[in-house]
Design a protein around this motif. Structure first.
Motif, PDB file in Angstrom:
ATOM      1  N   VAL A 114       0.867  -1.177   0.000  1.00 46.40           N
ATOM      2  CA  VAL A 114       0.000   0.000   0.000  1.00 46.40           C
ATOM      3  C   VAL A 114       0.906   1.230   0.000  1.00 46.40           C
ATOM      4  O   VAL A 114       1.818   1.340   0.822  1.00 46.40           O
ATOM      5  N   VAL A 115       0.640   2.156  -0.935  1.00 44.77           N
ATOM      6  CA  VAL A 115       1.458   3.356  -1.083  1.00 44.77           C
ATOM      7  C   VAL A 115       0.652   4.557  -0.611  1.00 44.77           C
ATOM      8  O   VAL A 115      -0.492   4.747  -1.027  1.00 44.77           O
ATOM      9  N   ARG A 116       1.252   5.367   0.245  1.00 44.38           N
ATOM     10  CA  ARG A 116       0.619   6.602   0.720  1.00 44.38           C
ATOM     11  C   ARG A 116       1.555   7.771   0.428  1.00 44.38           C
ATOM     12  O   ARG A 116       2.779   7.667   0.641  1.00 44.38           O
ATOM     13  N   ARG A 117       0.952   8.847  -0.054  1.00 42.69           N
ATOM     14  CA  ARG A 117       1.723  10.054  -0.303  1.00 42.69           C
ATOM     15  C   ARG A 117       1.686  10.948   0.925  1.00 42.69           C
ATOM     16  O   ARG A 117       0.609  11.271   1.429  1.00 42.69           O
ATOM     17  N   ASP A 118       2.839  11.336   1.397  1.00 43.56           N
ATOM     18  CA  ASP A 118       2.961  12.232   2.538  1.00 43.56           C
ATOM     19  C   ASP A 118       3.601  13.541   2.069  1.00 43.56           C
ATOM     20  O   ASP A 118       4.213  13.586   0.989  1.00 43.56           O
ATOM     21  N   PRO A 119       3.468  14.606   2.853  1.00 48.35           N
ATOM     22  CA  PRO A 119       4.141  15.858   2.471  1.00 48.35           C
ATOM     23  C   PRO A 119       5.640  15.694   2.297  1.00 48.35           C
ATOM     24  O   PRO A 119       6.252  16.348   1.459  1.00 48.35           O
ATOM     25  N   ALA A 120       6.225  14.778   3.082  1.00 46.69           N
ATOM     26  CA  ALA A 120       7.669  14.608   3.010  1.00 46.69           C
ATOM     27  C   ALA A 120       8.094  13.608   1.945  1.00 46.69           C
ATOM     28  O   ALA A 120       9.272  13.472   1.661  1.00 46.69           O
ATOM     29  N   GLY A 121       7.167  12.843   1.385  1.00 48.46           N
ATOM     30  CA  GLY A 121       7.559  11.835   0.399  1.00 48.46           C
ATOM     31  C   GLY A 121       6.497  10.781   0.228  1.00 48.46           C
ATOM     32  O   GLY A 121       5.313  11.090   0.146  1.00 48.46           O
ATOM     33  N   VAL A 122       6.926   9.520   0.215  1.00 42.60           N
ATOM     34  CA  VAL A 122       6.042   8.381  -0.015  1.00 42.60           C
ATOM     35  C   VAL A 122       6.322   7.333   1.054  1.00 42.60           C
ATOM     36  O   VAL A 122       7.488   7.061   1.391  1.00 42.60           O
ATOM     37  N   THR A 123       5.249   6.739   1.578  1.00 38.24           N
ATOM     38  CA  THR A 123       5.369   5.657   2.557  1.00 38.24           C
ATOM     39  C   THR A 123       4.748   4.391   1.972  1.00 38.24           C
ATOM     40  O   THR A 123       3.599   4.428   1.518  1.00 38.24           O
ATOM     41  N   VAL A 124       5.508   3.286   1.993  1.00 38.70           N
ATOM     42  CA  VAL A 124       5.048   2.008   1.465  1.00 38.70           C
ATOM     43  C   VAL A 124       4.911   1.040   2.629  1.00 38.70           C
ATOM     44  O   VAL A 124       5.857   0.860   3.418  1.00 38.70           O
ATOM     45  N   GLU A 125       3.737   0.423   2.768  1.00 33.75           N
ATOM     46  CA  GLU A 125       3.484  -0.539   3.842  1.00 33.75           C
ATOM     47  C   GLU A 125       3.134  -1.891   3.238  1.00 33.75           C
ATOM     48  O   GLU A 125       2.398  -1.958   2.232  1.00 33.75           O
ATOM     49  N   TRP A 126       3.689  -2.937   3.889  1.00 32.99           N
ATOM     50  CA  TRP A 126       3.427  -4.313   3.443  1.00 32.99           C
ATOM     51  C   TRP A 126       3.227  -5.179   4.680  1.00 32.99           C
ATOM     52  O   TRP A 126       3.968  -5.032   5.675  1.00 32.99           O
ATOM     53  N   ARG A 127       2.256  -6.050   4.633  1.00 34.60           N
ATOM     54  CA  ARG A 127       1.905  -6.862   5.799  1.00 34.60           C
ATOM     55  C   ARG A 127       1.826  -8.325   5.406  1.00 34.60           C
ATOM     56  O   ARG A 127       1.255  -8.681   4.375  1.00 34.60           O
ATOM     57  N   ARG A 128       2.398  -9.202   6.255  1.00 39.89           N
ATOM     58  CA  ARG A 128       2.383 -10.656   6.026  1.00 39.89           C
ATOM     59  C   ARG A 128       1.798 -11.353   7.251  1.00 39.89           C
ATOM     60  O   ARG A 128       2.421 -11.408   8.311  1.00 39.89           O
ATOM     61  N   PRO A 129       0.517 -11.844   7.111  1.00 38.59           N
ATOM     62  CA  PRO A 129      -0.050 -12.572   8.261  1.00 38.59           C
ATOM     63  C   PRO A 129       0.714 -13.875   8.517  1.00 38.59           C
ATOM     64  O   PRO A 129       1.235 -14.505   7.586  1.00 38.59           O
ATOM     65  N   LEU A 130       0.753 -14.275   9.794  1.00 41.42           N
ATOM     66  CA  LEU A 130       1.370 -15.541  10.187  1.00 41.42           C
ATOM     67  C   LEU A 130       0.288 -16.567  10.507  1.00 41.42           C
ATOM     68  O   LEU A 130      -0.682 -16.252  11.178  1.00 41.42           O
TER      69      LEU A 130
END
Length: 455
Positions: free
Chosen positions: A439-455
């Protein structure tokens, strides 16, 4: 040439607008020309089928009245009934001709009014002058005064002339309308042809500036990259299609460069390890031979000096253990080491950025750090992290911080990147291609990418 703001960004819409403009000009030319031809045809048909016959009929009507007036004068002068034949035939012709004219000019109220006036004048001349004079001459041969009849017949001539002028005016108006329609069609055709030429030249210039020039520049840059200059930045410009193509080529170039640097670094490490192993083997052989020599010397000394035998035996035993340890270190079998934990492998991936790109992002480990996921999960997490760091490594930016959150339920990666505004869209597409779950989110300072792996 400055392209207006409303000019479309995509190439297909630009081509569509240019083609639509040409089609509009062609349609206008066709419509105006067709309308002019239809109008000219209608006017020609009316002149040919209505006005010209009406003009001829009015002339015949005048001739019929002249025949009647000639017959009437001849009979009054000679009293010969044969002179009344032109009068009778002219009267029949007049009646038929007036009916024909009324039928032809039924659509023109003014012409019908003039025809009615001709009928009234003709009827007045017949009833008030011609027929009374003929009747009087038949009865007693008296010659009546012809002055009233001449005045009435002059009025009839004037009415006929007015009707004839009206028909001539209608014919002239129709012909003038045809000429105007042809002139309008010719002017419209000329203007549309001129506009089509201007639009064609503008299309050539616009397509050259918006397609040919950016495409040639992109091809030249790609050729430089394919020739081996992987540090040549591919600049995306022009329509959206070329921009997306340039961004894709630039992302591919960055990926190839990153992987090439990784391969080069790995090859250097392998070469150093091989050289180290060679040096170690050489030193090991030399050290083992020397230790064997020392052992032989000690055994010889023990044989010469029996009292020192126990001390020599202890020294020889120590040297043997040293030789065994050295042999195991240099030539011994490989010892299976446990695979590093997830956090250790994540640290190695982050440290690789220092080797390949000259700088490494900050690493933050949170959560339950004692969690030990299966090896396949560890491999998946490290591979995803490598892909995200590679995608974020764009010119003018890169990953600033990597956060690994561990828990019994899931593993979560968060990569904070600094990306120039013009490359944010390319990074988003590259992230989507690298991992559809990110998931990509645009922030004022740049870009944040989040990834999640369920166990």
């Amino acid at each position: 040439m400055t392209i207006p703001r409303f000019w479309p960004r995509t190439l297909r819409w630009r081509v569509f607008l240019l083609v639509a403009g040409l089609l509009v000009l062609l349609t206008v030319t066709s419509v105006v020309t067709t309308a002019a031809r239809v109008h000219v045809s209608d006017v020609g048909s009316r002149v040919r089928d209505t006005l010209r016959p009406a003009q001829t009929a009015v002339a015949a009507l005048g001739k019929g009245y002249v025949d009647m007036e000639t017959g009437e004068r001849g009979f009054l002068l000679t009293r010969d009934p044969q002179f009344l034949q032109p009068y009778d035939s002219g009267k029949a012709a007049v009646t038929e001709t007036e009916s024909n004219i009324a039928r032809l000019l039924a659509g023109d109220a003014e012409s019908i009014t003039l025809l009615d006036e001709v009928r009234a004048a003709g009827a007045a001349w017949r009833t008030q002058a011609a027929e009374p004079a003929i009747a009087l001459a038949r009865q007693d041969g008296t010659l009546a005064d012809n002055q009233p009849g001449k005045a009435l017949f002059d009025t009839l001539r004037a009415r006929l002339a007015a009707l004839q002028n009206r028909i001539d005016q209608l014919i002239e108006a129709g012909l003038a309308s045809s000429r105007r329609a042809n002139a309008v069609a010719n002017v419209t055709t000329g203007v549309c042809v001129g506009l089509a030429l201007v639009l064609g030249l503008a299309s050539a210039v616009i397509l050259r500036r918006s397609l040919a020039a950016p495409l040639n520049r992109l091809v030249a840059q790609v050729r430089e990259v394919s020739g081996g200059d992987l540090h040549r930045t591919v600049e995306a410009a022009g329509p959206d299609e070329l921009t997306r193509l340039g961004e894709a080529v630039e992302a591919m170039r960055v990926r190839i460069l990153s992987e090439s640097e990784q391969v080069a670094a790995a090859a250097n490490r392998i070469a150093r390890l091989e050289e180290t192993d060679r040096i170690a083997r050489t030193l090991g052989d030399t050290a083992i031979r020397r230790l064997y020599g020392i052992t032989l010397d000690l055994q010889s000394a023990a044989a010469r000096f029996p009292r020192s035998g126990p001390v020599m035996a202890t020294a020889i035993s120590g040297i043997d253990r040293t030789i065994s340890a050295l042999r195991t270190s240099v030539y011994g079998t490989a010892v299976t080491r446990p695979r590093p934990a997830l956090r250790a492998q994540v640290s190695e991936v982050v440290e690789e950025m220092e080797t390949t790109h000259g700088r490494a992002p900050g690493l933050v480990l949170t959560g339950d750090l004692d969690v030990a996921p299966p090896e396949e999960v560890v491999a998946e997490v490290t591979q995803v992290l490598r892909d995200l760091l590679r995608v974020a490594a764009v010119p003018g930016g890169g990953a600033e911080e990597v956060e690994l959150v561990l828990s019994d339920q899931a593993i979560r990666l968060r990569v904070t990147c600094v990306v120039p505004d013009e490359r944010v869209a390319g990074v988003e597409r590259a992230v989507a291609e690298a991992s559809g779950d990110a998931v990509v989110r645009r922030d004022p300072a740049g870009v944040t990418v989040e990834w999640r792996r369920p166990l």
